[in-house]
Every structure is written in C-alpha cells, then in structure tokens.
Design a protein around this motif. Structure first.
Motif, short mmCIF file in Angstrom:
data_model
loop_
_atom_site.label_atom_id
_atom_site.label_comp_id
_atom_site.label_asym_id
_atom_site.label_seq_id
_atom_site.Cartn_x
_atom_site.Cartn_y
_atom_site.Cartn_z
N TRP A 1 -15.89 16.11 39.07
CA TRP A 1 -16.92 15.87 40.08
C TRP A 1 -16.38 15.00 41.20
N TRP B 1 -21.97 7.92 37.73
CA TRP B 1 -22.04 8.53 36.39
C TRP B 1 -23.20 7.94 35.59
N ASN C 1 -19.70 19.22 41.75
CA ASN C 1 -18.70 19.64 40.77
C ASN C 1 -17.74 20.66 41.37
N ALA D 1 -25.32 15.98 32.52
CA ALA D 1 -24.33 15.00 32.98
C ALA D 1 -23.14 15.01 32.02
N PRO D 2 -21.93 14.88 32.54
CA PRO D 2 -20.77 14.79 31.66
C PRO D 2 -20.93 13.66 30.65
N PHE E 1 -16.34 13.21 33.89
CA PHE E 1 -17.00 13.14 35.21
C PHE E 1 -15.96 12.99 36.31
#
Length: 91
Positions: free
Chosen positions: A73, A51, A8, A62-63, A69
């Motif tokens: 990231w 993802w 990230n 996690a997004p 994402f």
C-alpha cells in the motif's frame, strides 16, 4: 486530525481519517507521543498511523501486519489548505 489516502497495488484507494483513539493506539504501540511529532511525521510513523486507522475502519480487509501494509500500500497524506482571507486582498 490526520487524513490519508491509502492505495494498494491494484489501484484500490481508500480515504482514512485518524481519530483520537487511533492516535492513542499509535502512541501505545510505538511509544511515540503526538507532541513528539511537532516537526512532522516520519514516513515510518505515517505508515504506522495509517495502518492503525485502517484496522479500525475495516478490520476485515486491512492487512494483518504493518509489514504487509508497507509492502502493498502507498500512503498519501491529505493536506487541508485554508482558503485565503478575501479581506486581506490587495487592491
């Protein structure tokens, strides 16, 4: 199967390995079959698969969306190299 390091913007790096169930979910979400990727993953496919894997491994952190994402990231594939065969070394 597929390994990634996702990092990230704050520098937190996480190593992920896509399992068959991740690939199944990726195929169902994208309608892209693994066999269609013989020439390699596009970056869009790479991010989507990473993802999907991230959500399985850590659903809390996690997004929640692929867009978030992608915006926060970086995804780097981990390429495993086979060691050279020492029996083929030239004298």
């Amino acid at each position: 199967m597929f390994k990634f390091v996702v990092t990230n913007d704050e520098g937190l790096a996480i190593e992920l390995e896509a399992k068959p169930r991740d690939i199944l979910r990726f195929e169902r979400e994208t309608q892209v079959k693994l066999s269609d990727l013989e020439e390699g993953l596009s970056f869009a496919d790479l991010y989507h698969l990473a993802w999907v894997t991230f959500r399985r491994v850590d659903s809390v952190n996690a997004p929640k969306t692929l867009k978030v994402f992608e915006e926060g990231w970086d995804v780097d594939p981990v390429v495993e190299r086979e060691d050279a065969d020492p029996t083929n070394a030239e004298a």
